[in-house]
Design a protein around this motif. Structure first.
Motif, PDB file in Angstrom:
ATOM      1  N   ALA A 295      -0.933  56.703 -47.641  1.00  0.00           N
ATOM      2  CA  ALA A 295      -0.701  55.338 -47.990  1.00  0.00           C
ATOM      3  C   ALA A 295       0.449  55.408 -48.968  1.00  0.00           C
ATOM      4  CB  ALA A 295      -1.838  54.673 -48.709  1.00  0.00           C
ATOM      5  N   LYS A 296       0.484  56.251 -49.958  1.00  0.00           N
ATOM      6  CA  LYS A 296       1.518  56.331 -51.086  1.00  0.00           C
ATOM      7  C   LYS A 296       2.773  56.861 -50.528  1.00  0.00           C
ATOM      8  CE  LYS A 296      -1.456  58.787 -53.566  1.00  0.00           C
ATOM      9  NZ  LYS A 296      -1.657  59.756 -54.667  1.00  0.00           N
ATOM     10  N   GLY A 297       2.743  57.660 -49.563  1.00  0.00           N
ATOM     11  CA  GLY A 297       3.933  58.234 -48.781  1.00  0.00           C
ATOM     12  C   GLY A 297       4.707  57.109 -47.944  1.00  0.00           C
ATOM     13  N   LEU A 298       3.654  56.126 -47.415  1.00  0.00           N
ATOM     14  CA  LEU A 298       4.154  55.250 -46.779  1.00  0.00           C
ATOM     15  C   LEU A 298       5.122  54.104 -47.496  1.00  0.00           C
ATOM     16  CD1 LEU A 298       4.684  53.653 -43.858  1.00  0.00           C
ATOM     17  CD2 LEU A 298       2.479  52.208 -44.616  1.00  0.00           C
TER      18      LEU A 298
ATOM     19  N   GLU B 248       6.486  50.279 -34.586  1.00  0.00           N
ATOM     20  CA  GLU B 248       5.070  50.721 -34.128  1.00  0.00           C
ATOM     21  C   GLU B 248       4.397  51.291 -35.025  1.00  0.00           C
ATOM     22  OE1 GLU B 248       5.758  53.011 -30.631  1.00  0.00           O
ATOM     23  OE2 GLU B 248       7.225  51.638 -29.620  1.00  0.00           O
ATOM     24  N   GLN B 249       4.934  51.975 -35.977  1.00  0.00           N
ATOM     25  CA  GLN B 249       4.101  52.820 -37.020  1.00  0.00           C
ATOM     26  C   GLN B 249       3.389  51.309 -38.044  1.00  0.00           C
ATOM     27  OE1 GLN B 249       3.206  55.791 -36.869  1.00  0.00           O
ATOM     28  NE2 GLN B 249       1.983  55.845 -38.652  1.00  0.00           N
ATOM     29  N   ILE B 250       4.209  50.446 -38.223  1.00  0.00           N
ATOM     30  CA  ILE B 250       3.830  49.522 -39.063  1.00  0.00           C
ATOM     31  C   ILE B 250       2.528  48.757 -38.386  1.00  0.00           C
ATOM     32  CG2 ILE B 250       4.288  47.383 -40.535  1.00  0.00           C
ATOM     33  CD1 ILE B 250       5.619  49.864 -41.507  1.00  0.00           C
ATOM     34  N   PHE B 251       2.646  48.373 -37.066  1.00  0.00           N
ATOM     35  CA  PHE B 251       1.788  47.815 -36.321  1.00  0.00           C
ATOM     36  C   PHE B 251       0.499  48.619 -36.337  1.00  0.00           C
ATOM     37  CE2 PHE B 251      -0.495  46.927 -32.288  1.00  0.00           C
ATOM     38  CZ  PHE B 251      -0.361  45.460 -32.243  1.00  0.00           C
ATOM     39  N   TRP B 252       0.594  49.860 -36.101  1.00  0.00           N
ATOM     40  CA  TRP B 252      -0.362  51.047 -36.025  1.00  0.00           C
ATOM     41  C   TRP B 252      -1.284  50.789 -37.511  1.00  0.00           C
ATOM     42  CZ3 TRP B 252      -2.344  55.063 -38.627  1.00  0.00           C
ATOM     43  CH2 TRP B 252      -3.410  55.812 -37.920  1.00  0.00           C
ATOM     44  N   VAL B 253      -0.520  50.828 -38.509  1.00  0.00           N
ATOM     45  CA  VAL B 253      -1.010  50.860 -39.973  1.00  0.00           C
ATOM     46  C   VAL B 253      -1.805  49.629 -40.170  1.00  0.00           C
ATOM     47  CG1 VAL B 253      -0.503  50.819 -42.481  1.00  0.00           C
ATOM     48  CG2 VAL B 253       0.558  52.417 -40.897  1.00  0.00           C
ATOM     49  N   CYS B 254      -1.237  48.452 -39.766  1.00  0.00           N
ATOM     50  CA  CYS B 254      -1.955  47.257 -39.949  1.00  0.00           C
ATOM     51  C   CYS B 254      -3.209  47.039 -38.978  1.00  0.00           C
ATOM     52  CB  CYS B 254      -0.824  46.157 -39.928  1.00  0.00           C
ATOM     53  SG  CYS B 254       0.267  45.952 -40.879  1.00  0.00           S
ATOM     54  N   THR B 255      -3.039  47.463 -37.974  1.00  0.00           N
ATOM     55  CA  THR B 255      -4.177  47.558 -37.037  1.00  0.00           C
ATOM     56  C   THR B 255      -5.328  48.513 -37.169  1.00  0.00           C
ATOM     57  OG1 THR B 255      -2.726  47.079 -35.101  1.00  0.00           O
ATOM     58  CG2 THR B 255      -4.941  47.765 -34.449  1.00  0.00           C
ATOM     59  N   ASN B 256      -4.993  49.613 -37.897  1.00  0.00           N
ATOM     60  CA  ASN B 256      -6.057  50.709 -37.891  1.00  0.00           C
ATOM     61  C   ASN B 256      -6.477  51.042 -39.236  1.00  0.00           C
ATOM     62  OD1 ASN B 256      -6.527  51.403 -35.077  1.00  0.00           O
ATOM     63  ND2 ASN B 256      -4.138  51.661 -35.277  1.00  0.00           N
TER      64      ASN B 256
END
Length: 129
Positions: free
Chosen positions: A81-84, A98-106
């Motif tokens: 989370a801090k690395g993002l 796609e990564q942002i979508f995945w983070v928000c979804t999961n």
């Protein structure tokens, strides 16, 4: 203001930011929406800004607590989370939607739930698990 009060304030702000991400992400049904529509691109920008703020807040909590609080809640990938935050801040033009979508979804809902748990534990005077 005591360290505990400051930590609680930052935790509340962070939990509120997670809630904003979830609300802004609610109408998003695909990565294409984020990349191919003006509304989606605005949402992506807004969500990324909040993700930066969340990551910065988590770093601040670690600093205030000498890294002793968040580690008590291993169900969250705090380092990730801090690395993002670092990736979004320093490589913004290389963001992978796609990564942002995945983070928000999961990851956002579990993060919000864990932040609420930490807040409750601190307010009850216990952060032992």
């Amino acid at each position: 203001m005591s360290d505990k009060e400051l930590v609680l304030e930052v935790l509340h702000q962070t939990a509120e930011a997670v809630g904003k991400v979830l609300r802004r992400f609610a109408p998003v049904n695909s990565v294409a929406y984020l990349t191919d529509t003006p509304e989606g691109m605005e949402k992506l920008d807004a969500i990324c800004m909040l993700l930066i703020a969340i990551g910065e807040s988590l770093k601040h909590i670690d600093k205030i607590t000498d890294r002793s609080l968040l580690s008590n809640y291993p169900e969250i990938d705090w380092k990730g989370a801090k690395g993002l935050r670092d990736i979004l801040s320093h490589h913004y033009f290389d963001i992978d939607p796609e990564q942002i979508f995945w983070v928000c979804t999961n990851r956002m809902r579990p993060l919000g739930e864990t932040l609420e748990k930490i807040i409750a534990d601190l307010e009850q005077g216990s952060n032992e698990r």
